[in-house]
Structures are given as structure tokens and as C-alpha cells.
Enzyme design. Structure first.
Site, short mmCIF file in Angstrom:
data_model
loop_
_atom_site.label_atom_id
_atom_site.label_comp_id
_atom_site.label_asym_id
_atom_site.label_seq_id
_atom_site.Cartn_x
_atom_site.Cartn_y
_atom_site.Cartn_z
N HIS A 1 -1.11 0.95 7.55
CA HIS A 1 -1.63 0.95 6.19
C HIS A 1 -1.55 2.37 5.62
O HIS A 1 -1.66 3.35 6.36
CB HIS A 1 -3.09 0.47 6.21
CG HIS A 1 -3.74 0.43 4.87
ND1 HIS A 1 -3.31 -0.41 3.86
CD2 HIS A 1 -4.79 1.12 4.35
CE1 HIS A 1 -4.07 -0.23 2.79
NE2 HIS A 1 -4.97 0.70 3.07
N CYS B 1 0.83 -1.21 0.00
CA CYS B 1 0.00 0.00 0.00
C CYS B 1 0.87 1.26 0.00
O CYS B 1 0.44 2.30 -0.49
CB CYS B 1 -0.94 0.00 1.20
SG CYS B 1 -0.11 -0.24 2.79
#
Length: 996
Positions: free
Chosen positions: A827, A454
Site C-alpha cells: 500500500h 493508492c
């Protein structure tokens, strides 16, 4: 005597009169009498019991039969013979079409009086055969319960040997046909009692003959896995599983999941129907069996089955939390389904619309069960937030609903996620990432997460949304001898033209991978960005040029033309320059050094530093939704590079600061008012964007991006061990070091240094401070005398003769957000919008600036949220509020785009002219062919997947008919998933609605 009894029973006398006469007849029956009289009385009592049209008549018949069984056993045994019983069981009793429903009750009543008779064994043998035949005829639940009651009271009548196993299997099939069509509470309770009697008989047989258990379970699985049944088997089958000893569970599940003869469709049908069993109100251990089978399927890597079943059933399971009677089992199954479904957010996101309503309903119920379930549900939700961060717009209503409930610590969350995952090998689920049927409604394309990538996806999307950079990359010619830039061009082209909802950046990842990064581990997106830009720059710098030179402009002098055309693409787009100066405080000699940069790393000031003090420190503008015309005077320029941007130190001579204003939201045409700090003036009555104004400004006790920039540009005192060696003094002296921006980049990248090393814990920690992000920055750029004339030729910014600062406007383009508390975990996702040049203002006759009518205001430019494969519409309000709602989600890397009309006016004009001449970037032939072929391939894949999925979906079991009430949820016709708060945890409505 029989005539007398019949006449009394059939008379019209009141029941109390009849009762007295009947009592006298019954008393007389206890006396010795001949066989013929006994037969007559037995025939009459049998008739009354089996065909009596009132309960009173049946009671009289029962009482007489019991008297003759006790006092005339020989005659009763002779009457209650095998032939008579066979006739009753096979032909029934009573007139044709009105056969008695009480034959089994009659036989059970009579058996107690012949147990010791010579004919008992013959009767038992007959009944063993007949009950098997009856069960094979699929009797009603009521009749089946009567058979079970008979066999439970008289186990001698239970079939033996092979017939016993067949009986168990047929009994299970019989249960599979049970249906309760009534919605009355009394009938439902009666139905549940009947099912319990039947399953209780199975339990009795299994206890005495354990060898029948496994064949019985095999029959059960055959029923629930069948794809040929017209009607779904009854959920009453759940009552069978509750009696299977748990010690057999492992072996049963292992045999099922390793049986090659069971197809995936059959297995999915079976597990789907088992999950429906959570609705069965009287089952025990059903949740344990469901979870065990799910785990068994994970162990043999049947992930496609698990995914399809979870996505099709999780809302149904969730809806059962409304009802206390099935809540515990449903919550156990829900917890496993969610905690194991870790490869994708799909399952959790299906529940998001229903969670607030369920939470409200459980709070209203105010019971121990509801309180416990709320706490467990909140823990589950926070686990999902942790695992699938990056969806602030979707999560805000859910977070609001559970904000008052306990929050688990990170260790607890990691423990739950770690012990429930289907597999520890993420690559085993690579082909099962979220299936997206079509492109996002935004028209944008997502990037597939290849395993903690990510950090790369968010950077790539931010670079892609930098439209000038994207167009330049796409316009590159074929054969540019720069492999990494070529791969970036292909990736951008697919993001622009692919029909896929999301594409895989695998090729670009392998080419741009920093060699010190650990595969599969989370990395720092800022570190990756710096490495990527440096690689691209060095590749072009060494002669492998890919950038088409900008069209020569008549405004360019030869020196300036040479200056721009000798820059690499990365330098043109992201390169800026900074002058570092050190002044000896003794002799006042100044040494300077100019350095290039592609990003500014902004440290956080010490916590004890007051960012909103009385002394201005080059505050950076936050400009609202209007077009800004730079002032015509030279007030924006200051003469001395040695302006003081900190509070003056004791003993220092006072120095006037350079003030760069912080602008609020103004009405078009009004002058920008200089304000100190971050206090912003908003006309809430007239400004339609006033709601955004509050979000764009930092609270007085918080920090903003301008604060961090000002701290970055503040002078640093070099003393003590850090003294500066002055060449003029030829010794170490106290000095002051200051950084000045001498060239503003086209795209300004700001990295907020949130990660620092904690010597106490020996770990990197994250600064979670909420930083206010302005939509527009006004950056101070130091302008040299020889540059001033060239800059002013653009007709936009005014500069005074001599050296000084000039304000340059930057529009916010992208915000990369890090969700988590460590750089090694968490994330990344990003907010982005596409900033383009604004058209110069038209002028009224009175000289008041007029905004260009065909351009949008700053806040009207659409924002997007990029989170790996998911792309959605968003807003600047969401960008501003994300940390307020989710404290671990903090802005990390910011992209700003310089507005035209300043130092870079030549670059802007060249870009604009290139765009005007060429329109959309034209891709070379090979690239267009590759995209076209992939789009065709995608359509073929979609057709194939649709066929395969149709086969799977058609196999998924539908809920039995008597579950329909909850499916349509009468309390809330607009709800989905049966999660209406009106149910109140079962406080209202029929029992049928409560359970089924």
C-alpha cells in the site's frame, strides 16, 4: 386428627417439639381411616402447602400429602380430581389478592399418585390445555420454569398436534419477555437456571417432534426482527438457538437470506440482536449461528446490512473479551467481523482506542484463556495492519501494546484475509467505501481508492501539495488543447474547492493510465510518476501549450528569458540537468554529455560499503529549524570537477575532496559548522526542537538520503569488461565515469531504488533498510563560468570566478511511503507539507542575520498524512519514525523544493510576482460552475443519506435493560465500549457486571 395437626402447626412450641408431635400424627395417618377423615387431612395439607407462610408449614403439608397419596390412594384420587385442578389453575388458591404461587408445584406433587388412576387421562388432557393457556399469559421466568419442570417430569402433559407447535412458539415468545432486574449474584444464577429449564423443555420437544423446529425458528426470527416492539426481546432467546441441530444451519440460513418478504430493516434488526447474544453466558454454538448468518448475507450481497451492523456492534463484541465466560464466542464473532470487513478501515479503527487497555487487562489476568485470546487477538491485529496500512500515527499505541506477542507470517495473514472476505470481486464493494460525514479537520480532501490505486493517489496528493506546480496548473487558460493537463487541472480544482470529504479520480486515472499497467493490480508509484510527467511534458512540447508565460522580469536577459519561456511546465517545475563525464585514465582525455532529468533514482550502496568513512564524499546538509544565510565567501565552490568522492584507489594520485557540509540544528545567528558524515550538533538545553533533532539524523550504523546521493554522484571505475573506448587512444582503456548536477530542478524528486530482482527466488524483493530523511538538503550544483555572474546577481549565493560547485538548499515537501515487501503488493500513502518561499533576512546593525518574523520555522510547517480518503494532521517526527515502528513502511519517493536565491531565482521571482498579482488562482467559468454544481449535489446526497441512515439506525436494536451495567462500565466512567482494564478479566465486581 386434622384439628390436632393444625393446632400443633399453629402453636408457639419450638420446632423440635412440634416436629415430634407432627411425626406421631403422620404415623397415625398411615393407618386405615374413613373417607371423611382423609378429606379433612388432605384439605389441611393442601392449605398448608399452598398458603403456608413459612417453609416449615409447606414442608409439613407436602409430607402429609405424600403419606395420603401412598397409603390412601383412592381417597387421594377422589380428592385430586379434574374439577379441583381446573379451579386451582384458573382461579388460584387462597384469599383474593394473595393467590398462592405454588399451584404448579402442588399439581406436580400430586400427579405422581394418580398416574395409574382411571382419571389420569382426563387430568393430562386438562393440563395440556391449561399449560398452553398459562404460557400465552406470559408468566414470569420462575412460573415458566415450574411449567417446564412439570412437563419435563410428566411429558404426557405436553400439548400435542397443532397445539404442540403453538406451545413451542408461545414458549419462545415467553422467553423473549424474560428480564433479570436484580444485580445480586444469587438472583442472577437463579434466573439463568430458570431460563435453562425452559429452553431445555424446547429441546426435549424438538427431539421427539423434529417437525416443530423450523416453525419454532421462524417464530424466533419474527420476534428478533420485529421493529414494532417497545422493548427489545430478551437475550435469553440465545438459549433457544443453542439446541438447534447444526445440520439444519445451512438450510435455515439459506431460506432466511433468500426470503423476499424479509426487509433489509428487519434483517438488520435480527442480526443486530443476534450479535448481542454473545453476551449470553451459557450459550453453545451461538457464535456459529451469528457467523453463518453474516456469511449468508454476504452470499446474497447484502453488504449495506453487514456494514451497518458491523460498525454499530463491533465495539460491543470487542468489550466481551474482558469476560472469560463469554470470551471464546465473542472472539470468534469478532474475528469474522474484522476479517470480512476488508473494503474499509472503519471497523478496525473503531477498536483502536480500546485495544491497549484490553491487552493490558488480559496480561494481568494471566490465565490460559487470556493467553490464548491474546495470541489470537495479536494475529488479528497484524492482519488489519497488513490490510489497512498507512495509519502510523493511529497504530503506534496498538503496536506498542502487542509488540511482545507473536507475529504471523505473511502467508498466514493472506490466508486469513483470503478465506474471510465477503466477496472476491472488489468492484462489488465500490459503492461502500468509507462514508465520511464531513471534510477532514485538516481542510484537505482525500482521494477514493478505485481498486489498488493508492499508488496514483499518493502521487497526485504529493503533486497537489507542490504549491508552485498546483498554482501553475490552476492558472492555465481554458482551451489549452492539452487533455491530460486539463484533467489534472480539474482534479486539482476539486481538491482545492470541493465540499466532499473525498473525491473520485476515476476520470484522471483513465486518462493517465500507462497502457502496460494491469487493471486492479498494485503498481509502482515511481513508474507512474515518471510516465505522468513525461506525458504532460510531451503534450505541451508538441505545441498544445497550457502554461501561461511568466511575466517578463527586468532581471532577465534575452537569452535567459528565451531559456525559461521555451521550457514546458514540467521542465520548469521538475526538470534538472546532469553532466556525465568520462575520463580516460591513460591519456586523461574527457568526454562529456549533458542530459535532462525529472527525478534522480538513488541506488543503495553495497552492504559492505562504509558510508561513514573518514573520507568526505559530498555529504548533503541536514538543516534544522532556522533560516540559513549562505556564506559570503567562495568556500562553497571548488575548482575541479574531478573531485574524489570515494576512498582513493591504490596507485591513484591523491586528490583533495570537495566538502559539502552536514549542518545540525543551530541557534539563529551562529555560523554553520562543517561536520563529517551525519553527526549533528544539537544544543538540547537551548533548542526547543531538540526532540526532532534526534529523529532527523541517521544513527551511525544506518544510511541517510545524503549517503545515497553521494553514492549516486561518486565516480565509477570502468575496467575489465566495462572498459571505455577512448577516441583519442583509439582503443579500450580503463576510465572513470562521474555525474555532476549542472542545473537543480525547482522540485527535486528522489526515488529510492528499493526494489530489485533476486535471481535466486526469481522474484522482485524489497530493501527494507531504514533511511534517515533530512528536512533540508544542500545539493552540490556545478556552475559554469558564464552562469556565475547571472546567479550572483540575485545577491544570495556567492561564486568564485571560474568553474566550481555551488550549494543549493532544498526543503522536504513530500514523502511517499510504501508499506509491504513487494512492488506488486502492499500500500502507498504519503506525508506532505506546503513549502513556500521564506522572506530574506533582515539585518541587525551588527550584521547578525535576523529571521523574518512572519515566517514559520521548518518544523512549524504543518505536515499532513494522506492515505486515500483519510487526511489527518501529522508531523516530521512521524515521518522520521515510521519505519522504526513499522519495518515494512519505508520511504520510497521524496519531493524537495528549492529555496530561492540560487540558479532559479528568476523562476522564483516570476512565480512570486505572479502570485502577488493574481492572488489565489482564478478558475475559468466552466470549472467553477462544475465545482459549484457538484457541491450542491453533494449536499443533496448528504440529506438523502441522512434520511436513509436514520431509518437504518433507528432499526438497530438497543441492548436489553439488564445489559446496562457493562454499557456504563462502573469501573471506568471515562472508558467507551466497556473495555476497562479494571475489570481484570472478571476478577472483581458483581457477577452481573461480569456477565451482563
Amino acid at each position: 386428627m386434622d384439628k390436632i395437626l393444625e393446632a400443633v402447626v399453629m402453636s408457639s412450641y419450638p420446632n423440635n417439639v412440634k416436629q415430634g408431635l407432627v411425626r406421631r400424627v403422620i404415623e397415625a395417618s398411615k393407618q386405615p381411616m374413613d373417607s371423611e377423615q382423609c378429606w379433612s387431612m388432605l384439605e389441611l395439607s393442601t392449605k398448608l402447602y399452598l398458603t403456608g407462610d413459612t417453609k416449615y408449614k409447606r414442608e409439613i403439608g407436602k409430607e402429609v400429602l405424600e403419606v395420603y397419596g401412598h397409603y390412601h390412594p383412592e381417597e387421594f384420587e377422589e380428592f385430586f380430581n379434574v374439577r379441583f385442578l381446573l379451579s386451582l389453575l384458573q382461579e388460584g388458591y387462597g384469599p383474593l389478592g394473595k393467590r398462592s404461587h405454588y399451584v404448579l408445584d402442588y399439581i406436580q406433587l400430586g400427579l405422581q399418585f394418580v398416574l395409574e388412576s382411571p382419571s389420569a387421562n382426563s387430568i393430562f388432557s386438562l393440563l395440556r390445555i391449561e399449560v398452553l393457556r398459562k404460557i400465552c399469559e406470559r408468566p414470569s421466568p420462575k412460573q415458566c420454569a415450574k411449567i417446564s419442570k412439570l412437563l419435563t417430569q410428566h411429558p404426557q402433559c405436553i400439548p400435542t398436534g397443532k397445539h404442540q407447535l403453538l406451545f413451542c412458539q408461545q414458549l419462545i415468545r415467553c422467553i423473549g419477555h424474560f428480564q433479570c432486574v436484580s444485580e445480586e449474584e444469587e438472583q442472577i444464577m437463579e434466573f439463568l437456571e430458570q431460563v435453562n429449564k425452559v429452553s431445555g423443555l424446547l429441546q426435549r420437544i424438538w427431539r421427539t417432534q423434529t417437525s416443530t423446529i423450523l416453525p419454532s425458528l421462524k417464530e424466533l426470527f419474527t420476534i428478533i426482527s420485529s421493529t414494532e416492539e417497545q422493548e427489545a426481546p430478551s437475550n435469553a432467546l440465545a438459549s433457544v438457538v443453542q439446541f438447534v441441530p447444526l445440520e439444519l444451519m445451512d438450510g435455515v440460513i439459506r431460506n432466511l437470506t433468500n426470503d423476499d418478504s424479509i426487509t433489509d430493516v428487519q434483517m438488520m434488526m435480527a442480526i443486530g440482536r443476534m450479535i448481542d447474544w454473545v453476551s449470553w453466558p451459557l450459550g453453545k454454538n451461538i457464535d456459529k449461528w451469528i457467523i453463518a448468518l453474516l456469511k449468508g448475507l454476504a452470499a446474497v450481497k447484502k453488504f449495506s446490512i453487514l456494514i451497518e451492523v458491523t460498525l454499530s456492534k463491533i465495539e460491543k463484541v470487542f468489550s466481551k473479551l474482558l469476560y472469560p465466560i463469554v470470551r471464546e464466542g465473542a472472539l470468534s464473532v469478532l474475528q469474522y467481523m474484522l476479517l470480512s470487513f476488508q473494503h474499509s478501515h472503519e471497523a478496525f479503527h473503531l477498536l483502536l482506542p480500546h485495544i491497549p487497555r484490553l491487552v493490558a487487562s488480559l496480561k494481568k489476568e494471566d490465565s490460559n484463556s487470556a493467553t490464548s485470546s491474546l495470541e489470537q487477538l495479536a494475529e488479528l491485529i497484524h492482519c488489519m495492519f497488513f490490510r489497512f496500512s498507512g495509519f502510523p500515527d493511529l497504530y503506534e499505541p496498538v503496536l506498542e501494546a502487542v509488540k511482545a506477542l507473536p507475529i504471523p507470517n505473511e502467508d498466514r495473514i493472506k490466508h486469513l484475509l483470503g478465506q474471510n472476505a465477503w466477496t472476491s470481486q472488489k468492484n462489488e464493494l465500490a459503492c461502500f467505501y468509507p462514508r465520511l460525514a464531513s471534510k477532514s479537520e485538516t481542510g484537505k480532501i482525500g482521494l477514493i481508492n478505485l481498486g489498488n490505486t493508492c499508488y496514483m493517489n499518493s502521487i497526485i496528493q504529493s503533486l497537489f501539495m507542490a504549491s508552485d506546480f498546483r498554482h501553475s496548473v490552476l492558472n492555465l487558460t481554458e482551451g489549452n488543447s492539452q487533455p491530460l493537463m486539463t484533467k489534472l487541472q480539474w482534479l486539482f480544482a476539486f481538491l482545492e474547492h470541493s465540499q466532499r470529504p473525498a473525491i473520485s479520480p476515476e476520470s484522471f486515472l483513465s486518462a493517465s493510465w500507462p497502457p502496460w499497467f494491469t487493471p486492479g493490480a498494485q503498481q509502482d508509484c515511481s513508474e507512474y510518476l515518471k510516465y505522468l510527467l513525461d506525458r504532460l511534458h510531451e503534450e505541451e512540447k508538441t505545441g498544445k501549450r497550457i502554461y501561461q508565460k511568466l511575466k517578463e522580469s527586468s532581471l532577465m536577459s534575452q537569452a535567459v528569458e528565451h531559456h525559461y519561456l521555451n521550457k514546458t511546465l514540467i521542465e520548469k517545475m521538475f526538470g534538472g540537468k546532469m553532466m556525465t563525464k568520462i575520463r580516460c585514465l591513460k591519456c586523461l582525455n574527457v568526454s562529456s554529455r549533458e542530459e535532462a532529468f525529472t527525478d534522480l533514482s538513488l541506488a543503495f550502496p553495497p552492504s559492505d560499503r562504509n558510508m561513514h568513512g573518514s573520507t568526505p564524499i559530498l555529504p548533503v546538509e541536514e538543516i534544522g529549524p532556522q533560516f540559513i544565510e549562505p556564506p559570503e565567501n567562495a568556500g562553497q565552490l571548488a575548482g575541479s570537477p574531478w573531485v574524489r568522492r570515494k576512498a582513493p584507489m591504490a596507485g591513484d594520485p591523491a586528490t583533495l575532496p570537495v566538502l559539502v557540509e552536514t549542518l545540525g540544528f543551530q541557534e539563529p545567528g551562529k555560523a554553520a559548522n562543517p561536520l563529517s558524515g551525519n553527526d549533528v550538533s544539537v544544543d538540547t538545553a537551548k533548542d526547543p526542537f531538540s526532540a526532532f533533532g534526534e529523529q532527523a539524523c541517521a544513527p551511525k550504523d544506518s544510511r541517510s538520503v545524503p549517503d545515497l546521493i553521494n553514492y549516486f554522484l561518486s565516480p565509477e571505475r570502468l575496467t575489465a569488461e566495462n572498459k571505455y573506448h577512448c577516441e583519442k587512444c583509439a582503443s579500450l582503456q580503463d576510465a572513470e565515469k562521474v555525474a555532476e548536477l549542472t542545473e537543480g530542478p525547482h522540485y527535486l524528486i528522489l526515488t529510492l531504488l528499493r526494489f530489485s530482482f533476486d535471481p535466486r527466488t526469481m522474484k522482485r524483493k524489497k530493501i527494507l533498510d531504514n533511511i534517515s530523511i533530512p528536512v533540508v538538503l544542500k545539493l552540490p550544483i556545478l556552475v559554469a563560468p558564464e552562469e556565475t555572474e547571472e546567479v550572483c546577481r540575485c545577491g544570495k549565493d556567492s561564486a568564485a570566478p571560474g568553474s566550481g560547485f555551488m550549494s543549493v538548499l532544498y526543503d522536504l515537501c513530500s514523502v511517499v511511503v510504501h508499506s509491504g515487501i513487494s512492488s506488486e503488493s502492499g500500500h502507498y500513502y504519503c506525508y506532505s507539507r506546503e513549502c513556500t518561499d521564506t522572506v530574506p533576512h533582515e539585518q541587525h546593525r551588527d550584521g547578525v542575520p535576523k529571521p523574518a518574523s512572519d515566517k514559520q520555522l521548518d518544523f512549524e510547517i504543518q505536515w499532513y498524512l494522506f492515505n486515500d480518503t483519510r487526511v489527518s494532521f501529522s508531523s516530521f517526527e512521524s515521518v522520521s519514525n515510521v519505519t522504526s515502528f513499522f519495518p515494512k513502511d519505508t520511504a520510497y519517493v521524496l519531493f524537495y523544493r528549492q529555496r530561492p536565491g540560487r540558479q532559479s531565482c528568476l523562476l522564483h521571482e516570476a512565480l512570486a510576482e505572479a502570485g502577488h498579482l493574481h492572488g489565489e488562482p482564478s478558475l475559468h467559468k466552466d470549472l467553477m460552475e462544475a465545482i459549484s454544481k457538484d457541491n450542491i449535489l453533494y449536499l443533496q446526497e448528504q440529506e438523502k443519506e441522512a434520511r436513509n441512515r436514520a431509518a437504518y439506525i433507528s432499526a438497530l436494536p438497543k441492548s436489553p435493560l439488564w445489559w446496562k451495567d457493562l454499557d456504563r462500565d462502573k469501573d471506568d466512567d471515562n472508558s467507551s465500549g466497556g473495555c476497562s482494564p479494571a475489570a481484570g478479566g472478571g476478577g472483581s465486581g458483581s457477577f452481573h457486571g461480569l456477565v451482563f
